[in-house]
Design a protein around this motif. Structure first.
Motif, PDB file in Angstrom:
ATOM      1  N   PRO B 193       0.828  -1.167   0.340  1.00 48.90           N
ATOM      2  CA  PRO B 193      -0.377  -0.392   0.021  1.00 48.90           C
ATOM      3  C   PRO B 193       0.642   1.520   0.143  1.00 48.90           C
ATOM      4  N   ILE B 194       1.986   1.046   0.976  1.00 58.23           N
ATOM      5  CA  ILE B 194       3.216   2.266   0.799  1.00 58.23           C
ATOM      6  C   ILE B 194       3.843   3.010  -0.714  1.00 58.23           C
ATOM      7  N   GLY B 195       3.563   1.410  -1.702  1.00 62.26           N
ATOM      8  CA  GLY B 195       4.246   1.820  -2.997  1.00 62.26           C
ATOM      9  C   GLY B 195       3.053   2.192  -3.722  1.00 62.26           C
ATOM     10  N   TYR B 196       1.905   1.596  -3.483  1.00 67.42           N
ATOM     11  CA  TYR B 196       0.896   2.403  -4.454  1.00 67.42           C
ATOM     12  C   TYR B 196       0.557   3.352  -3.613  1.00 67.42           C
ATOM     13  N   MET B 197       0.855   4.605  -2.818  1.00 63.04           N
ATOM     14  CA  MET B 197       0.059   5.409  -2.261  1.00 63.04           C
ATOM     15  C   MET B 197       1.642   6.673  -3.026  1.00 63.04           C
ATOM     16  N   ALA B 198       2.457   5.475  -3.206  1.00 62.94           N
ATOM     17  CA  ALA B 198       3.873   6.487  -3.933  1.00 62.94           C
ATOM     18  C   ALA B 198       3.668   6.868  -5.085  1.00 62.94           C
ATOM     19  N   GLY B 199       2.840   5.609  -5.756  1.00 65.96           N
ATOM     20  CA  GLY B 199       2.860   6.135  -7.792  1.00 65.96           C
ATOM     21  C   GLY B 199       1.513   6.458  -7.672  1.00 65.96           C
ATOM     22  N   THR B 200       1.075   6.473  -7.298  1.00 70.58           N
ATOM     23  CA  THR B 200      -0.499   6.978  -7.500  1.00 70.58           C
ATOM     24  C   THR B 200      -1.344   8.755  -6.834  1.00 70.58           C
ATOM     25  N   ASP B 201      -1.733   9.316  -7.290  1.00 67.95           N
ATOM     26  CA  ASP B 201      -2.204  10.777  -6.559  1.00 67.95           C
ATOM     27  C   ASP B 201      -3.365  10.019  -5.888  1.00 67.95           C
ATOM     28  N   GLY B 202      -3.763  10.886  -4.495  1.00 71.13           N
ATOM     29  CA  GLY B 202      -4.637  12.088  -3.668  1.00 71.13           C
ATOM     30  C   GLY B 202      -4.426  12.231  -3.428  1.00 71.13           C
ATOM     31  N   TRP B 203      -4.793  12.051  -1.541  1.00 71.72           N
ATOM     32  CA  TRP B 203      -4.837  13.498  -0.033  1.00 71.72           C
ATOM     33  C   TRP B 203      -3.318  13.190  -0.260  1.00 71.72           C
ATOM     34  N   TYR B 204      -2.577  11.707   0.124  1.00 70.65           N
ATOM     35  CA  TYR B 204      -1.414  11.507   0.497  1.00 70.65           C
ATOM     36  C   TYR B 204      -0.154  11.770  -0.183  1.00 70.65           C
ATOM     37  N   SER B 205      -1.071  12.167  -1.870  1.00 68.42           N
ATOM     38  CA  SER B 205       0.177  13.285  -2.163  1.00 68.42           C
ATOM     39  C   SER B 205       1.266  13.805  -2.016  1.00 68.42           C
ATOM     40  N   PHE B 206       1.382  14.493  -0.601  1.00 68.16           N
ATOM     41  CA  PHE B 206       2.256  15.694  -0.209  1.00 68.16           C
ATOM     42  C   PHE B 206       3.543  14.670   0.484  1.00 68.16           C
ATOM     43  N   VAL B 207       3.138  13.197   0.524  1.00 69.14           N
ATOM     44  CA  VAL B 207       4.419  12.308   0.692  1.00 69.14           C
ATOM     45  C   VAL B 207       5.443  11.959   0.023  1.00 69.14           C
ATOM     46  N   ALA B 208       6.304  12.506  -0.568  1.00 71.67           N
ATOM     47  CA  ALA B 208       6.893  12.235  -1.590  1.00 71.67           C
ATOM     48  C   ALA B 208       8.005  11.600  -1.409  1.00 71.67           C
ATOM     49  N   ILE B 209       8.292  10.087  -2.634  1.00 72.33           N
ATOM     50  CA  ILE B 209       9.107   9.124  -2.138  1.00 72.33           C
ATOM     51  C   ILE B 209       9.657   9.060  -3.544  1.00 72.33           C
TER      52      ILE B 209
END
Lengths: 287, 239
Positions: B193-209
């Motif tokens: 899920p962490i990888g998913y969030m890093a690769g897509t746009d959403g409320w979590y986009s402020f975390v840049a990896i």
């Protein structure tokens, strides 16, 4: 380790080599022809003996009836391809689904569950086609409804995912004695289908997961023969099949004159497969 | 797909990400050999489990050789290859629970189907419907349901599904091995899920990896999960 498993491991080793060393696609014809001539066709070249081996499963009163029915089915299949390629392909797919599934479940479940045989075979063929769908579109230009479909928005991974999901869902609905090993083996086959082109995928599956295990099972029925003696018995009809294919190619019709060798080869294979399926259906009953 | 020759390129000095791809590939290969060797040693009832463990690492090894190659050649994230690997191996990892307990295969298969399909839909945008956050939420829900089914919540004294109960009441070392597997699902699988969030746009986009960091996380996570999964099964299987 069973001889069936050994046969499949030989295929896996070959597949891994092809995948790892990035063998050029142009070699797929050589691999295909080699596998078909050495294992693929020979495994069906002793149908005339196999048909009379198991008295309980005999369909034919004598050799004449056998050859009459066998050759009639081959001619009938060619006729289907000539009048409608779609019908020819449809019959080939239905028959192949059952036949491939039937031999695939040997060692994992009894072959008397016809629905399971069909579903397993259908999954295998579906995966073969889905994982090489763009190549298949080029080959099946005779079915424009399929070849003209715009699938460019979908990636290869999408089709792998679809084939795995269908396998998972369909296999769950059956009671299979060794369900997990069957699923695991099919995962390996799907992996190979994804990483190799259509012709190589088919050659590897047909040669080492289908034909070689069946050839070994057939050899076991010839209790007094060495493997060399047994293999020599397959040669006359293997040669005849090649001649049959050659004649079909020479006296082609409009469909075959388009120089589509892969389609032509599939027509020859389907013609040889149709009668072979009925013989094998009897042969694997107690396997 | 384009064929790569895994012998063609070598990892350059200082390329730590490339090095983790290399470590991933050789460790998966070594684990495959180990699990296959153990297949001949363990009790008959665990043979299928060991074979599946070898298959998981074997498939991963092949893809890691490819991934290392792609990374070394053009320094791009091998997302497609990762997905191929996961699509093939995640159901096999789920199967390990069914092999150890004899229950839950149907439910776990369905959940993994939902998790994989919705995860792919979200990351690829192939459906044109909904957004990555919603697909990700559905995929995450399936993951958490799976975690509940296999008894991950029992680590904290919480409830469990049928598979978790069967693991706890299993014979021999199965409960201990089950506990390891539950940790892998709860902690190890959380990298996905962490990888998913890093690769897509959403409320979590402020975390840049960065790509580098993401690949390192995936590579280490994959190696620990897949090899660890097999080792947990081997722990239950060894006499």
């Amino acid at each position: 380790m069973s001889s069936t498993l050994k046969s499949k491991l030989v295929g896996l080793a070959l597949a891994i080599c092809l995948i790892f060393f990035g063998v050029e696609k142009s070699y797929s014809y050589i691999i295909f022809i080699f596998v078909m001539l050495s294992i693929g066709i020979p495994h069906g070249s002793i149908d005339h003996i196999i048909a009379f081996l198991n008295p309980a499963a005999r369909r034919f009163k004598n050799k004449f009836t056998f050859y009459l029915v066998y050759l009639s089915l081959i001619i009938l299949n060619i006729f289907f391809w000539v009048i409608s390629p779609f019908l020819g392909l449809f019959i080939f797919l239905i028959i192949s689904c059952y036949h491939f599934g039937e031999t695939q479940v040997i060692g994992y479940h009894h072959t008397n569950n016809r629905a399971l045989n069909f579903v397993v075979g259908a999954n295998l063929l579906l995966s073969l086609f889905l994982n090489n769908i763009f190549e298949l579109q080029d080959i099946l230009y005779i079915i424009p409804e399929f070849s003209n479909l715009d699938l460019t928005t979908y990636s290869n991974v999408f089709f792998l995912l679809i084939s795995i999901v269908i396998l998972m869902i369909s296999i769950l609905n059956f009671k299979i004695e060794r369900k997990v090993p069957l699923y695991a083996e099919m995962t390996i086959i799907y992996f190979i289908f994804y990483h190799t082109d259509l012709l190589t995928s088919f050659a590897l599956y047909f040669g080492f997961c289908h034909s070689l295990p069946m050839l070994v099972l057939e050899f076991k029925e010839f209790k007094n023969d060495t493997f060399t003696k047994f293999y020599i018995k397959t040669l006359p009809f293997t040669l005849l099949s090649v001649i049959f294919g050659f004649i079909l190619y020479i006296f082609n019709n409009e469909l075959l004159s388009s120089d589509n060798l892969i389609l032509f080869v599939f027509i020859v294979i389907s013609s040889l497969t149709l009668p072979h399926v009925f013989i094998m259906n009897d042969f694997v009953k107690d396997k | 797909m384009e064929m790569l020759n895994f012998l063609a390129a070598t990892v350059e000095p200082g390329d730590f990400t490339g090095f983790t791809f290399f470590i991933g590939s050789v460790s998966m290969l070594a684990a495959t050999v180990w699990f296959l060797m153990q297949h001949g040693v363990v009790d008959k009832k665990f043979k299928d489990s060991m074979l599946v463990a070898a298959l998981i690492t074997g498939i991963a090894a092949v893809h890691y050789f490819y991934m290392r190659e792609q990374w070394v050649m053009d320094k791009t994230s091998p997302t497609e290859l990762r997905y191929i690997d996961w699509i093939l191996t995640v159901p096999l990892m789920v199967v390990e629970f069914a092999l150890l307990t004899g229950v839950g295969m149907s439910k776990l298969f369905w959940l993994s189907v939902v998790m994989l399909v919705t995860g792919y839909f979200g990351e690829s945008g192939v459906t044109g419907m909904l957004d990555a956050q919603i697909w990700g939420a559905i995929s995450g829900a399936a993951y958490f349901w799976m975690a509940y089914e296999v008894g991950c919540l029992t680590i904290f004294g919480g409830p469990t599904g049928a598979v978790g109960k069967a693991l706890a009441s299993g014979s021999g070392k199965i409960p201990a091995a089950g506990r390891m597997l539950q940790w892998f699902v709860l902690v190890g699988w959380a990298i996905y899920p962490i990888g998913y969030m890093a690769g897509t746009d959403g409320w979590y986009s402020f975390v840049a990896i960065s790509d580098d960091a993401m690949n390192i996380i995936y590579n280490l996570g994959d190696a620990v999960n897949k090899i660890g999964f097999g080792m947990a099964v081997w722990y239950a299987a060894k006499s």
